[in-house]
Design a protein around this motif. Structure first.
Motif, short mmCIF file in Angstrom:
data_model
loop_
_atom_site.label_atom_id
_atom_site.label_comp_id
_atom_site.label_asym_id
_atom_site.label_seq_id
_atom_site.Cartn_x
_atom_site.Cartn_y
_atom_site.Cartn_z
N UNK A 187 31.09 29.39 41.14
CA UNK A 187 31.82 28.49 42.06
C UNK A 187 31.72 29.08 43.47
N UNK A 188 31.84 28.25 44.51
CA UNK A 188 31.75 28.77 45.88
C UNK A 188 32.84 29.80 46.17
N UNK A 189 32.45 30.81 46.96
CA UNK A 189 33.39 31.87 47.31
C UNK A 189 34.61 31.32 48.05
N UNK A 190 34.40 30.19 48.69
CA UNK A 190 35.51 29.57 49.45
C UNK A 190 36.61 29.04 48.52
N UNK A 191 36.28 28.85 47.24
CA UNK A 191 37.29 28.38 46.27
C UNK A 191 38.06 29.58 45.76
N UNK A 192 39.24 29.79 46.29
CA UNK A 192 40.04 30.95 45.84
C UNK A 192 40.72 30.57 44.52
N UNK A 193 40.71 31.52 43.55
CA UNK A 193 41.36 31.18 42.28
C UNK A 193 42.86 30.97 42.44
N UNK A 194 43.36 29.94 41.79
CA UNK A 194 44.82 29.69 41.84
C UNK A 194 45.56 30.68 40.94
N UNK A 195 44.91 31.03 39.82
CA UNK A 195 45.54 31.94 38.86
C UNK A 195 45.53 33.36 39.44
N UNK A 196 46.69 33.98 39.65
CA UNK A 196 46.72 35.33 40.23
C UNK A 196 46.12 36.41 39.32
N UNK A 197 45.92 36.06 38.03
CA UNK A 197 45.30 37.03 37.11
C UNK A 197 43.80 37.19 37.36
N UNK A 198 43.23 36.27 38.14
CA UNK A 198 41.78 36.28 38.32
C UNK A 198 41.38 37.01 39.59
N UNK A 199 40.69 38.15 39.44
CA UNK A 199 40.14 38.84 40.60
C UNK A 199 39.01 39.75 40.15
N UNK A 200 38.18 40.17 41.09
CA UNK A 200 37.03 41.01 40.75
C UNK A 200 37.45 42.46 40.51
N UNK A 201 36.65 43.17 39.74
CA UNK A 201 36.79 44.63 39.61
C UNK A 201 37.95 45.10 38.76
N UNK A 202 38.49 44.25 37.90
CA UNK A 202 39.61 44.70 37.05
C UNK A 202 39.07 45.50 35.86
N UNK A 203 39.91 46.41 35.39
CA UNK A 203 39.56 47.18 34.18
C UNK A 203 40.53 46.79 33.07
N UNK A 204 39.97 46.36 31.94
CA UNK A 204 40.81 45.85 30.85
C UNK A 204 40.69 46.78 29.64
N UNK A 205 41.82 47.30 29.20
CA UNK A 205 41.82 48.15 27.99
C UNK A 205 42.24 47.32 26.77
N UNK A 206 43.21 46.43 26.99
CA UNK A 206 43.79 45.62 25.91
C UNK A 206 42.73 44.69 25.30
#
Ligand SMILES: Cc1cc2nc3c(=O)[nH]c(=O)nc-3n(C[C@H](O)[C@H](O)[C@H](O)COP(=O)(O)O)c2cc1C
Length: 258
Positions: A187-206
């Motif tokens: 999706x275009x970079x100009x479309x900011x995600x509405x869901x605050x859980x969505x962002x780049x560079x996260x590390x998930x252990x669960x």
């Protein structure tokens, strides 16, 4: 669950694995059929994906195996197959394309042995934890290509589809797991995600992170035809086409002019 037990091991499998073992990191080109709404016609689409082994035979990293064992999520080694796998994000175009046309071709070029492998077949996408109709159909199709590994399968602990998908997720690093919590791919970079859980560079252990698992999928390819080109001798290329006869369930090989 029903699994086919009388499928012979594909005759191309051991040589394929021997060739793939020459690659540091086995990546493949995955082609699908897309649809161009402007011209209203089918269009080819291709991209690189990491080859994740044959379904049922996932080679776990020691840390992934430990985590699955600790969390009682480790499936018994009950099945094997000739079906190739890769993992993906349900929001990517290829998933939509595969749901429309299940046809797929993957390609490996292994320069170390001068071999090109083109494997064609049907792809099925699993990992929808809500288990909608598409998930049920995909599991049923994949079952047709599964072989029971051992004779004492009846005594083995139960094998679960959800655990198998979780194992693929566990086999990714925390950063790779986090990529399934990124903004919508493509999706275009100009479309900011509405869901605050969505962002780049996260590390998930669960292993059951709700957002990442909502997007995580395993694609399973039931191979029907293999086209192998051997360019070891530049003066005499060699080529074979091996096709699965769907009636006899036997593989038939024909040598071709290269
Ligand atoms: C080395 C490499 C490995 C990749 N591995 C995967 C993969 O395993 N799964 C995947 O969905 N995308 C993978 N990608 C990204 C895809 O090539 C592609 O950009 C992405 O999946 C979006 O494709 P689509 O919009 O056609 O679905 C990889 C890319 C590279 C360069």
């Amino acid at each position: 669950m029903t699994a086919t037990t009388d499928m012979p091991v594909a005759p191309w499998k051991s040589l394929f694995l021997e060739h793939i073992s020459k690659l540091d990191d086995p990546y493949m080109a995955v082609s699908t059929v897309g649809y161009d709404p402007k011209t209203e016609s089918p269009v080819p689409r291709v991209r690189t994906c990491g080859f994740r082994g044959f379904f049922g035979e996932l080679q776990l990293h020691p840390s992934a195996e430990q985590q699955l064992r600790d969390e009682k999520e480790l499936n018994p080694s009950l099945y094997e197959s000739d079906m190739l796998t890769f993992t993906t994000d349900v929001r990517m175009r290829k998933v939509e394309e595969l749901q429309q046309f299940d046809a797929v071709e993957v390609l490996f070029w292994v320069k170390e042995v001068m071999a090109q492998w083109r494997l064609r077949g049907k792809a099925f996408v699993i990992g929808d934890e809500q288990g909608k109709l598409g998930e049920k159909t995909a599991r049923a199709e994949i079952s047709k290509g599964l072989r029971v590994r051992s004779n004492d399968a009846a005594e083995s602990p139960k094998w679960y589809w959800n655990k198998e998908v979780t194992a693929y997720f566990a086999n990714h690093s925390p950063l790779m797991r986090g990529s399934f919590k990124g903004p919508a791919p493509g999706r275009p970079l100009s479309e900011k995600p509405e869901d605050p859980n969505l962002s780049l560079g996260q590390r998930v252990k669960d292993l059951h992170d709700a957002t990442a698992r909502k997007h995580f999928r395993v694609v399973v390819i039931r191979v029907e035809e293999v086209d192998r080109l051997d360019l070891t001798d530049p003066e005499k290329g060699m080529r074979w086409r091996t096709t699965l006869n769907n009636n006899s369930k036997q593989w038939e090989e024909v040598e071709l002019w290269p």
